[in-house]
Design an enzyme around this catalytic site. Structure first.
Site, short mmCIF file in Angstrom:
data_model
loop_
_atom_site.label_atom_id
_atom_site.label_comp_id
_atom_site.label_asym_id
_atom_site.label_seq_id
_atom_site.Cartn_x
_atom_site.Cartn_y
_atom_site.Cartn_z
CE LYS A 179 -3.65 2.46 2.48
NZ LYS A 179 -4.60 2.36 3.44
CD GLU A 185 8.85 -6.22 7.51
OE1 GLU A 185 8.69 -5.08 7.02
OE2 GLU A 185 8.43 -6.48 8.58
N GLY A 234 -5.06 -2.10 4.46
CA GLY A 234 -4.19 -3.09 4.10
C GLY A 234 -5.09 -4.51 4.27
NE ARG A 235 -6.73 -4.03 10.38
CZ ARG A 235 -6.11 -2.70 10.41
NH1 ARG A 235 -5.01 -2.70 9.98
NH2 ARG A 235 -6.63 -1.86 11.04
CD GLU A 320 -2.11 -4.66 11.15
OE1 GLU A 320 -2.73 -4.38 10.11
OE2 GLU A 320 -1.09 -5.09 11.29
CG HIS A 351 -4.89 -35.56 15.28
ND1 HIS A 351 -5.05 -36.90 15.67
CD2 HIS A 351 -5.72 -35.68 14.29
CE1 HIS A 351 -5.89 -37.67 15.10
NE2 HIS A 351 -6.60 -36.70 14.52
CE LYS A 467 5.74 -0.98 10.69
NZ LYS A 467 5.07 -0.25 9.58
#
Ligand code: F6P
Length: 505
Positions: A179, A185, A234-235, A320, A351, A467
């Site tokens: 965005k 990253e 973003g999400r 978030e 399991h 960050k």
């Protein structure tokens, strides 16, 4: 409650589009539901929904409208925000992106040597990764032939090494999804992958961003930039050009079906009265489970291997958005907000952590998601999958008393207390449309919960401090001590430095 009302399942099951949502195995009754709906009405959730849909800047802290529903709104419903028809704009951007997708599939957009692209690498993180990744995996049975997608999100170079190792750089299209086009990253991986591409491979890079200037500065050709707007969080961005990697792998028709599925849920919320509004009832139930039942943790268990990334996607969407401790006016929140969301695909999850769900002391609500019909053979194995979903939901709710196993050794240890809240979401099949419906359902649950808690679901300042500190710690790791550091950071960075030099790193 089931014994008292033989029709309980019917009373507490809501049809939403193609989905059926069974809320009956939660600790509520008609009186509680009515009280919760009154609570929602007094918080004016309908007004909040209208305010979001009409483009009011409900993301107060960032002064932005929240427009992900416009990404799937038809042009006929024009919505003016600051003099711009945002719905027309979203449709224009979508048409342009899907034209590109069609060009790739028709072989009009090809690699430098004229070959078709066989692989797409999506470089992005958070909302620029989790939605497309979830949808790509989920729609395995709907993919076009001859093109596969891969995802590079983590700054750990192991991620890129693992993905790129098996790919041919001449046949790979790279989508840099960010965005902001500034995320550390993503930019580190974008640079790394640009180096990996052939020297004449610039046109193999696409950018998906709100900041095309930055993308062009990075070297992406203007006609390979696919913008989206600031009003898409973003999400919440999978329906924007962030879905490019998905559209490239399922085709433009299926991508439109995905958006239409999301739209089905928007329309449901537009028109359903509060006591039949599925996302609102789910939101209220989540609040009720937290307040009355002390539930602070939600396990999401898709009984679908293809939907295995749903827990990770919902983790970001919910945590978030609503992992906040101040109200919209900045005053402190005094109740638990977003639950801790986690989970894994069933039956693997059975399991791993189901022991705790059935007999442990932490209070966890479970969302089961599944499909009546699978895509793969043998059908009987899909029946086993569905049987497990329904059985687990039942076992959590009804349990088994100690008396039922009193003749067996360790009877107390075999007791299942039951009364463990859980919800079942079923769809006929996993298709682009039903996936869109499931995603939009949860988007709106998060919206209503945020509104009811009176928090801003659309900022994420909580990700920033770490960050910022990473920049400072990085300098310490490189041997430049910081006067503002602490003894633990100093010890850890020195330990890493010592190990690096002793291993020649
Ligand atoms: O984690 C913080 C965050 O800003 C998310 O909200 C976002 O989805 C992610 O980073 C990636 O951001 P961008 O798309 O700008 O690279």
């Amino acid at each position: 409650m089931f014994a008292a009302d033989p029709e309980r399942a019917r009373h507490f099951t809501i049809p939403i589009g193609d989905l059926v949502v069974d809320l009956s195995k939660n600790p509520w009754d008609d009186d509680i539901r009515r009280a919760l709906v009154r609570l929602a009405e007094s918080a004016d959730v309908a007004g909040a929904w209208r305010r979001m849909r009409s483009g009011e800047a409900i993301n107060l802290t960032e002064g932005r409208a929240v427009g992900h529903t416009w990404l799937r709104t038809p042009r006929t419903e024009s919505t003016m925000v600051d003099g711009v028809d945002v719905v027309a704009d979203a449709n224009d951007l979508l048409d342009r992106m899907l034209e590109f997708v069609d060009d790739v599939h028709a072989g009009r957009v090809v690699a430098a040597d004229g070959s078709r692209f066989t692989d797409i690498v999506n470089v992005g993180i958070g909302g620029s990764d989790l939605g497309p990744r979830l949808a790509y995996e989920a729609l395995r049975a709907h993919r076009v032939e001859g093109v596969r997608a891969h995802f590079v999100s983590n700054v750990d170079p192991a991620n890129a090494a693992d993905v790129l190792g098996s790919l041919d750089p001449r046949r790979t299209l790279v989508v840099i999804a960010s965005k902001t086009f500034t995320t550390d990253e993503t930019m580190a991986n974008a640079r790394l992958i640009r180096e990996w591409l052939p020297a004449d491979g610039d046109r193999q890079i696409c950018a998906v961003t709100t900041d095309t200037d930055r993308a062009i500065e990075f070297g992406v050709a203007p006609d390979r930039c696919f913008p989206f707007r600031e009003w898409v969080g973003g999400r919440y961005s999978i329906g924007s050009s962030v879905g490019l990697v998905l559209a490239l792998t399922i085709g433009s028709h299926a991508f439109r079906e995905f958006l239409a599925g999301q739209r089905t849920i928007d329309e449901h919320v537009d028109s359903a009265p509060p006591n039949e509004n599925g996302p609102l009832l789910l939101a209220l139930l989540g609040i009720w489970n937290a307040v009355a039942g002390g539930v602070t943790s939600k396990a999401v268990v898709p009984y679908s291997y293809d939907l295995r990334s749903l827990p990770a996607f919902l983790q970001q969407l919910d945590m978030e958005s609503n992992g906040k401790s101040v109200h919209r006016d900045g005053s402190p929140v005094s109740v638990a907000t977003a639950p801790i969301v986690w989970g894994a695909a069933g039956t693997d999850a059975q399991h791993a952590f189901f022991q705790l769900l059935h007999q442990g002391t932490p209070k966890v609500a479970v969302d089961f998601v599944g499909f009546a019909v699978g895509h793969d053979e043998p059908r009987s194995q899909h029946e086993t999958l569905v049987a497990n979903l329904i059985a687990q939901s039942r076992a959590l709710a009804f349990g088994r008393p100690e008396s039922a196993t009193e003749r067996l050794p360790a009877a107390a240890h075999r007791r299942f207390p039951g009364n463990r809240p859980n919800t079942v979401v079923l769809a006929p099949r996993l298709t682009p449309s039903t996936l869109g419906q499931i995603i939009a359902l949860y988007e709106h649950v998060v919206f209503f919960q945020g509104w009811l808690w009176d928090i801003n679901s659309f900022d994420q300042f909580g990700v920033e401090l770490g960050k910022e500190m990473a920049t400072e710690v990085r300098s310490e790791l490189e041997g430049r001590p910081s006067s503002t550091s602490d003894s633990s950071t100093r010890m850890l960075t020195e330990w890493c430095r010592a190990h690096r030099s002793s291993s020649g790193g």
